[in-house]
Design an enzyme around this catalytic site. Structure first.
Site, mmCIF file in Angstrom:
data_model
loop_
_atom_site.group_PDB
_atom_site.id
_atom_site.type_symbol
_atom_site.label_atom_id
_atom_site.label_comp_id
_atom_site.label_asym_id
_atom_site.label_seq_id
_atom_site.Cartn_x
_atom_site.Cartn_y
_atom_site.Cartn_z
ATOM 1 N N LYS A 69 -0.921 -8.218 6.694
ATOM 2 C CA LYS A 69 -0.298 -7.607 5.526
ATOM 3 C C LYS A 69 -1.246 -6.552 4.933
ATOM 4 O O LYS A 69 -2.432 -6.817 4.792
ATOM 5 C CB LYS A 69 -0.005 -8.692 4.485
ATOM 6 C CG LYS A 69 0.739 -8.143 3.293
ATOM 7 C CD LYS A 69 1.008 -9.150 2.207
ATOM 8 C CE LYS A 69 1.454 -8.375 0.969
ATOM 9 N NZ LYS A 69 1.541 -9.129 -0.235
ATOM 10 N N HIS A 113 -2.407 -13.648 -2.071
ATOM 11 C CA HIS A 113 -3.684 -13.169 -2.588
ATOM 12 C C HIS A 113 -4.859 -14.065 -2.241
ATOM 13 O O HIS A 113 -6.000 -13.755 -2.595
ATOM 14 C CB HIS A 113 -3.574 -12.906 -4.097
ATOM 15 C CG HIS A 113 -2.588 -11.821 -4.406
ATOM 16 N ND1 HIS A 113 -1.270 -12.072 -4.688
ATOM 17 C CD2 HIS A 113 -2.739 -10.479 -4.395
ATOM 18 C CE1 HIS A 113 -0.636 -10.914 -4.872
ATOM 19 N NE2 HIS A 113 -1.505 -9.932 -4.697
ATOM 20 N N CYS A 130 -0.804 -16.466 -11.148
ATOM 21 C CA CYS A 130 -1.549 -15.667 -10.176
ATOM 22 C C CYS A 130 -1.630 -14.236 -10.692
ATOM 23 O O CYS A 130 -0.601 -13.565 -10.852
ATOM 24 C CB CYS A 130 -0.878 -15.692 -8.807
ATOM 25 S SG CYS A 130 -1.644 -14.517 -7.666
ATOM 26 N N HIS A 188 3.078 1.776 -0.347
ATOM 27 C CA HIS A 188 3.612 2.450 -1.543
ATOM 28 C C HIS A 188 4.213 3.807 -1.161
ATOM 29 O O HIS A 188 5.205 4.251 -1.722
ATOM 30 C CB HIS A 188 2.517 2.691 -2.583
ATOM 31 C CG HIS A 188 1.648 1.500 -2.847
ATOM 32 N ND1 HIS A 188 0.324 1.466 -2.513
ATOM 33 C CD2 HIS A 188 1.938 0.300 -3.399
ATOM 34 C CE1 HIS A 188 -0.185 0.294 -2.859
ATOM 35 N NE2 HIS A 188 0.778 -0.440 -3.389
ATOM 36 N N CYS A 199 -0.225 -11.496 -8.313
ATOM 37 C CA CYS A 199 1.239 -11.309 -8.360
ATOM 38 C C CYS A 199 1.706 -10.962 -9.770
ATOM 39 O O CYS A 199 2.849 -10.595 -9.958
ATOM 40 C CB CYS A 199 1.974 -12.586 -7.960
ATOM 41 S SG CYS A 199 1.663 -13.156 -6.294
ATOM 42 N N HIS A 250 -1.453 3.199 -0.906
ATOM 43 C CA HIS A 250 -1.583 3.037 0.539
ATOM 44 C C HIS A 250 -0.240 3.325 1.192
ATOM 45 O O HIS A 250 0.726 3.701 0.521
ATOM 46 C CB HIS A 250 -2.184 1.682 0.915
ATOM 47 C CG HIS A 250 -1.340 0.478 0.577
ATOM 48 N ND1 HIS A 250 -0.038 0.310 0.993
ATOM 49 C CD2 HIS A 250 -1.651 -0.644 -0.136
ATOM 50 C CE1 HIS A 250 0.413 -0.850 0.564
ATOM 51 N NE2 HIS A 250 -0.536 -1.441 -0.141
ATOM 52 N N CYS A 279 -2.618 -18.901 -3.699
ATOM 53 C CA CYS A 279 -1.473 -18.011 -3.537
ATOM 54 C C CYS A 279 -1.508 -17.482 -2.092
ATOM 55 O O CYS A 279 -2.525 -16.952 -1.651
ATOM 56 C CB CYS A 279 -1.576 -16.844 -4.511
ATOM 57 S SG CYS A 279 -0.477 -15.485 -4.076
ATOM 58 N N LYS A 335 -4.013 -4.051 -1.300
ATOM 59 C CA LYS A 335 -5.201 -3.566 -1.975
ATOM 60 C C LYS A 335 -6.196 -4.714 -2.083
ATOM 61 O O LYS A 335 -7.395 -4.535 -1.907
ATOM 62 C CB LYS A 335 -4.824 -3.056 -3.371
ATOM 63 C CG LYS A 335 -4.070 -1.746 -3.301
ATOM 64 C CD LYS A 335 -3.625 -1.256 -4.665
ATOM 65 C CE LYS A 335 -2.358 -1.943 -5.143
ATOM 66 N NZ LYS A 335 -1.614 -1.195 -6.148
HETATM 67 N N1 MSP Z 1 3.928 -3.020 -10.561
HETATM 68 C C1 MSP Z 1 4.780 -3.812 -9.759
HETATM 69 C C2 MSP Z 1 6.179 -3.240 -9.725
HETATM 70 C C3 MSP Z 1 6.844 -3.107 -11.065
HETATM 71 S S1 MSP Z 1 8.393 -2.352 -10.937
HETATM 72 C C4 MSP Z 1 9.091 -2.591 -12.412
HETATM 73 C C5 MSP Z 1 4.231 -3.879 -8.340
HETATM 74 N N2 MSP Z 1 3.417 -2.889 -7.982
HETATM 75 S S2 MSP Z 1 2.696 -2.770 -6.549
HETATM 76 O O1 MSP Z 1 1.921 -1.568 -6.641
HETATM 77 O O2 MSP Z 1 2.006 -3.962 -6.218
HETATM 78 O O3 MSP Z 1 3.803 -2.618 -5.455
HETATM 79 C C6 MSP Z 1 4.900 -1.793 -5.639
HETATM 80 C C7 MSP Z 1 5.638 -1.536 -4.372
HETATM 81 O O4 MSP Z 1 4.806 -0.940 -3.373
HETATM 82 C C8 MSP Z 1 6.218 -2.724 -3.641
HETATM 83 O O5 MSP Z 1 7.339 -3.287 -4.250
HETATM 84 C C9 MSP Z 1 6.585 -2.041 -2.348
HETATM 85 O O6 MSP Z 1 7.692 -1.191 -2.554
HETATM 86 C C10 MSP Z 1 5.356 -1.198 -2.107
HETATM 87 N N3 MSP Z 1 4.404 -1.951 -1.286
HETATM 88 C C11 MSP Z 1 3.232 -2.531 -1.653
HETATM 89 N N4 MSP Z 1 2.685 -3.128 -0.561
HETATM 90 C C12 MSP Z 1 3.467 -2.954 0.527
HETATM 91 C C13 MSP Z 1 3.355 -3.186 1.915
HETATM 92 N N5 MSP Z 1 2.358 -3.851 2.449
HETATM 93 N N6 MSP Z 1 4.309 -2.688 2.724
HETATM 94 C C14 MSP Z 1 5.333 -1.924 2.234
HETATM 95 N N7 MSP Z 1 5.453 -1.685 0.950
HETATM 96 C C15 MSP Z 1 4.664 -2.362 0.043
HETATM 97 O O7 MSP Z 1 4.584 -4.787 -7.614
#
Ligand code: MSP
Length: 483
Positions: free
Chosen positions: A299, A151, A130, A25, A133, A22, A148, A302
């Site tokens: 927020k 979540h 959780c 990311h 997380c 999304h 949490c 996913k």
């Molecule tokens: N898999 C772990 C990271 C392991 S790194 C050794 C993880 N993955 S994640 O897919 O949930 O999220 C990764 C990153 O996506 C977040 O740290 C952030 O950089 C970005 N984002 C996820 N959701 C976000 C928002 N709502 N807003 C901005 N960025 C966010 O955590």
């Protein structure tokens, strides 16, 4: 660009594959892409790593929901992530998958090093976990009804024998390191958060699970799988050949910049550096935590199901416009709200009106009044300061860097308005006319260069128009206005 050639290694988090990318990311990957492109343009030997985090329990749960075998599920989703990043034009050098043999071997090798140091012990664990997380929780981290906060679910109660990593052994060394290296954790507010966590809340961390059959098997006990964060962090090593290609590894480690979201700083700024200290490696130079996006104040996640898929946006806007919007509108490090209305406003004003029209008009006049030929060699005074742009990029101040470039855009537009080339043409003032247009041309060249890290496709198109022997306006506007 006077500095000598250096190496530059930048990483994004590896993303969970329990859904598709999304805008959040996309933002993390975009920022890394801008930095990587900037360093490549500077001539640095650049390595940009991104990838997918596949050994997580939450992936297993998503696979179950979809009714797919887990391996097939992670293969499919990982491809989707990779292809999305490629489609958006991100310039990563390597896409690491944590289910690859290479990564598994690297994780095992690193685990053994820490084990040999004596920093791993067997203990009993009882706690709240959780899955959203992928992290243990204390009661104080939960809402009043025991859920949490991110979540909106009650964590599972887990009781089992786990191997633990002696994180607390590194408390003082971590604090000392953070104090001595103010550039290590940025921005400052995150550094303060990390320091207070390390001082007051950090405990040893469980790094194995008995109840899972998906993940990397522990080399010292095959009834256990490695805790997913322990292996996920090691992607930053396996992605540059740790345990496989020592030359490459030694060339790129330590990472210069690791981009992470603010919700995962404890893992990156406490557990990860402690793991590195334990195994005897240098720490990354900078870990930069960006903020979160909301959509209409909510927020994006996913799990909550309100995500915006970046590929949907590109049906309406060129991705360069989305890049511009995100970088200009959101202060890197702060939270921001994503709004399509704002995107459209910025698009129409800054891109269609200011930049797009300028290019169209300037090239049109050069074509019409000067047969497409201008003096390309005169060294005019600069309409904006490229050194300021670079200094801003180095400090992750992308919005200000773009503002500086837009000074050039405004300057050129005003120069045209003030000097009215159409009147100069009518009155036959050739010398002045040619000078005005070659000045504008030279500003456009500077803009095109400066835009390269931010809007690579636009910069490339501009560069193509500007390098033509006989200059002519683009047949289609760069950024057609949106109604
Ligand atoms: N898999 C772990 C990271 C392991 S790194 C050794 C993880 N993955 S994640 O897919 O949930 O999220 C990764 C990153 O996506 C977040 O740290 C952030 O950089 C970005 N984002 C996820 N959701 C976000 C928002 N709502 N807003 C901005 N960025 C966010 O955590």
């Amino acid at each position: 660009m006077t500095e000598s050639k250096r190496k530059f290694y930048i990483t994004t988090p590896v993303y969970y594959v329990n859904g598709v990318p999304h805008i959040g990311h996309t933002y993390a990957t975009l920022v890394a892409d801008v930095m990587a492109r900037y360093h490549r343009q500077k001539g640095d030997e650049t390595y940009f790593l991104t990838g997918t985090d596949e050994n997580a329990q939450k992936n297993v749960e998503s696979a179950k929901k979809e009714g797919k075998p887990i391996q097939e599920y992670v293969n499919d989703l990982s491809s989707t992530w990779r292809e999305t990043w490629l489609e958006l034009g991100f310039s990563f050098d390597r896409f690491i998958r944590t289910t690859s043999t290479e990564h598994k071997n690297a994780s095992v090798e690193f685990f053994n090093k820490v084990y040999e140091t004596g920093d791993i012990y067997l203990g009993e664990y009882e706690g709240l976990y959780c899955v959203g997380c992928e992290s243990f929780k204390t009661e104080t981290e939960l809402t009043d009804d025991g859920k949490c906060p991110d979540h909106k679910k009650k964590p599972d109660t887990i009781k089992e024998q786990n191997y633990f990593f002696k994180l607390t052994k590194y408390r003082d060394r971590l604090l000392e390191y953070i104090e001595k290296h103010p550039e290590f954790i940025q921005p400052e507010k995150r550094r303060n958060e990390v320091v207070s966590y390390i001082k007051d809340f950090m405990t040893d961390v469980s790094i194995s699970r008995q109840s899972m059959d998906w993940g990397i098997t522990l080399p010292i006990d095959d009834k256990h799988k490695m805790y997913v964060w322990f292996d996920a962090l090691l992607n930053y090593f396996s992605g540059i050949g740790y345990g496989q290609d020592e030359i490459k590894f030694n060339k790129f480690w330590p990472a210069d910049v690791q981009i992470v979201g603010k919700e995962i700083i404890k893992f990156h700024c406490a557990m990860w550096p402690a793991m590195l200290m334990s195994a005897g490696y240098e720490l990354p130079r900078t870990i930069f935590a960006h903020g979160h996006f909301t959509i209409d104040g909510q927020k994006i996640s996913k799990s909550l199901g309100n995500a915006i898929n970046p590929l949907d946006l590109t049906e309406e806007y060129p991705f360069d416009a989305v890049r511009y919007f995100l970088l200009r509108e959101i202060t890197f490090g702060d939270d921001g709200d994503f709004s399509i209305t704002r995107l459209k406003e910025r698009y129409n004003s800054d891109l269609a009106n200011d930049l797009g029209n300028l290019v169209q008009r300037a090239l049109n006049m050069i074509g019409q009044y000067c047969d497409g030929v201008v003096d390309k060699n005169t060294d005019f005074d600069k309409a904006f300061d490229i050194n300021v742009v670079h200094a801003r990029i180095e400090k992750f101040e992308f919005g200000q860097a773009l503002e500086e470039i837009w000074k050039g855009v405004s300057w050129a537009n005003k120069h045209i308005e003030d000097n009215k080339p159409w009147e100069l043409n009518k009155s036959g003032e050739r010398k002045k006319l040619e000078e005005v247009l070659s000045r504008v041309y030279s500003v456009l060249t500077d803009i095109s260069n400066a835009l390269t890290p931010f809007m690579p496709e636009t910069a490339e198109r501009l560069e193509k128009f500007l390098s033509a022997e006989q200059l002519a306006p683009p047949s289609e506007p760069l950024f057609p206005r949106k109604q």
